[in-house]
Design a protein around this motif. Structure first.
Motif, short mmCIF file in Angstrom:
data_model
loop_
_atom_site.label_atom_id
_atom_site.label_comp_id
_atom_site.label_asym_id
_atom_site.label_seq_id
_atom_site.Cartn_x
_atom_site.Cartn_y
_atom_site.Cartn_z
N SER A 269 0.83 -1.21 0.00
CA SER A 269 0.00 0.00 0.00
C SER A 269 0.86 1.26 0.00
O SER A 269 0.49 2.27 -0.62
CB SER A 269 -0.97 -0.01 1.18
OG SER A 269 -0.26 -0.08 2.40
N SER A 270 2.02 1.21 0.66
CA SER A 270 2.92 2.37 0.65
C SER A 270 3.48 2.60 -0.75
O SER A 270 3.56 3.74 -1.21
CB SER A 270 4.07 2.16 1.63
OG SER A 270 3.61 2.06 2.94
N ASP A 271 3.87 1.51 -1.43
CA ASP A 271 4.38 1.64 -2.80
C ASP A 271 3.30 2.20 -3.73
O ASP A 271 3.58 3.05 -4.58
CB ASP A 271 4.86 0.29 -3.33
CG ASP A 271 6.22 -0.10 -2.78
OD1 ASP A 271 6.95 0.80 -2.29
OD2 ASP A 271 6.56 -1.30 -2.82
N LYS A 272 2.07 1.71 -3.58
CA LYS A 272 0.96 2.19 -4.43
C LYS A 272 0.69 3.67 -4.16
O LYS A 272 0.53 4.46 -5.09
CB LYS A 272 -0.29 1.36 -4.16
CG LYS A 272 -1.45 1.71 -5.08
CD LYS A 272 -2.62 0.78 -4.81
CE LYS A 272 -3.80 1.00 -5.70
NZ LYS A 272 -4.16 2.34 -6.05
N ALA A 273 0.66 4.04 -2.88
CA ALA A 273 0.41 5.44 -2.52
C ALA A 273 1.53 6.34 -3.03
O ALA A 273 1.28 7.44 -3.53
CB ALA A 273 0.26 5.58 -1.01
N LEU B 250 7.82 9.18 0.27
CA LEU B 250 7.16 7.98 0.77
C LEU B 250 7.81 6.73 0.17
O LEU B 250 8.02 5.74 0.87
CB LEU B 250 5.66 8.01 0.45
CG LEU B 250 4.82 6.85 0.97
CD1 LEU B 250 4.95 6.72 2.49
CD2 LEU B 250 3.36 7.03 0.57
N LYS B 251 8.17 6.80 -1.11
CA LYS B 251 8.84 5.67 -1.75
C LYS B 251 10.19 5.42 -1.09
O LYS B 251 10.58 4.26 -0.83
CB LYS B 251 9.01 5.96 -3.25
CG LYS B 251 9.76 4.90 -4.01
CD LYS B 251 8.98 3.61 -4.04
CE LYS B 251 9.72 2.57 -4.86
NZ LYS B 251 9.19 1.24 -4.65
N HIS B 252 10.92 6.50 -0.77
CA HIS B 252 12.22 6.37 -0.10
C HIS B 252 12.05 5.71 1.28
O HIS B 252 12.81 4.81 1.64
CB HIS B 252 12.88 7.74 0.05
CG HIS B 252 14.14 7.71 0.84
ND1 HIS B 252 15.32 7.21 0.34
CD2 HIS B 252 14.42 8.10 2.12
CE1 HIS B 252 16.27 7.29 1.26
NE2 HIS B 252 15.74 7.83 2.35
N VAL B 253 11.06 6.15 2.03
CA VAL B 253 10.81 5.58 3.37
C VAL B 253 10.44 4.10 3.25
O VAL B 253 10.94 3.27 4.01
CB VAL B 253 9.70 6.37 4.11
CG1 VAL B 253 9.25 5.64 5.36
CG2 VAL B 253 10.20 7.77 4.47
N ALA B 254 9.59 3.76 2.30
CA ALA B 254 9.18 2.36 2.12
C ALA B 254 10.38 1.49 1.73
O ALA B 254 10.53 0.36 2.22
CB ALA B 254 8.08 2.27 1.07
N THR B 255 11.23 2.01 0.87
CA THR B 255 12.43 1.26 0.46
C THR B 255 13.37 1.06 1.63
O THR B 255 13.89 -0.04 1.85
CB THR B 255 13.15 2.00 -0.69
OG1 THR B 255 12.24 2.16 -1.78
CG2 THR B 255 14.38 1.24 -1.14
N ARG B 256 13.60 2.11 2.40
CA ARG B 256 14.48 2.00 3.57
C ARG B 256 13.90 1.04 4.60
O ARG B 256 14.63 0.27 5.21
CB ARG B 256 14.71 3.37 4.22
CG ARG B 256 15.54 4.32 3.41
CD ARG B 256 16.99 3.90 3.27
NE ARG B 256 17.64 3.98 4.57
CZ ARG B 256 18.67 3.24 4.93
NH1 ARG B 256 19.18 2.38 4.11
NH2 ARG B 256 19.19 3.38 6.12
#
Length: 167
Positions: free
Chosen positions: A72-76, A91-97
């Motif tokens: 859901s984070s990647d989609k958002a 948000l993508k950076h946070v999800a990746t980390r």
């Protein structure tokens, strides 16, 4: 904790001896105590297996529960980025980390789990080797403690040099 209490604890700690003490030997003592007389640090295979089992359970739970928000984070993040919001990249950076840190934590759990399975058998030989070395040092020390005569004098057990010449 009050400041006075902190100062009192610091003073008490400074007053105590800072000399390292191993195997319950009092400073100035002669020989280390035998582990069998004073107790040994022991860990059973069951204890190690239980730690490994908990680490393995944590490993699985981190995969099952720690990644729930990732899709859901990647989609958002994608939706926000396509709409022109800079927040999408953040948000993508946070999800990746998060995913990288989760993988690192899972690796650590797997390492603990695997290590606990084999630790006891792998280190048993080391324990026996150290025990043999320490007991031989003990025996050697006892031989030096049984000296005859004053330090520097020849040991009378070996006789005089003149006695050997006569024979």
């Amino acid at each position: 904790m009050a400041w006075d209490e902190w100062e009192q604890l610091k003073t008490q700690a400074a007053d105590q001896s800072t000399q390292m003490q191993l195997n319950q030997l009092e400073p100035g003592g002669n020989a280390p105590p035998l582990p069998s007389r004073y107790g040994d640090l022991t860990v059973t295979q069951g204890d190690l297996a239980k730690i490994g089992e908990h680490a393995f359970t944590l490993y699985n739970d981190l995969w099952d529960r720690g990644r729930k928000a990732l899709p859901s984070s990647d989609k958002a993040a994608g939706d926000l980025s396509t709409q022109g919001f800079a927040l999408g990249g953040g948000l993508k950076h946070v999800a990746t980390r998060w995913d990288e840190q989760l993988a690192s934590l899972r690796d650590a759990c797997a390492h603990i789990s695997n290590h606990m399975r084999v630790t006891k058998s792998l280190h048993a030989d080391n324990d026996h080797y150290i025990q043999r070395q320490m007991s031989s040092i003990d025996t050697l020390d006892q031989g030096f403690d049984e000296r005859v005569g004053a330090p520097g004098d020849k040991n009378p057990v070996y006789g005089d040099a003149d006695d050997k010449k006569d024979k």
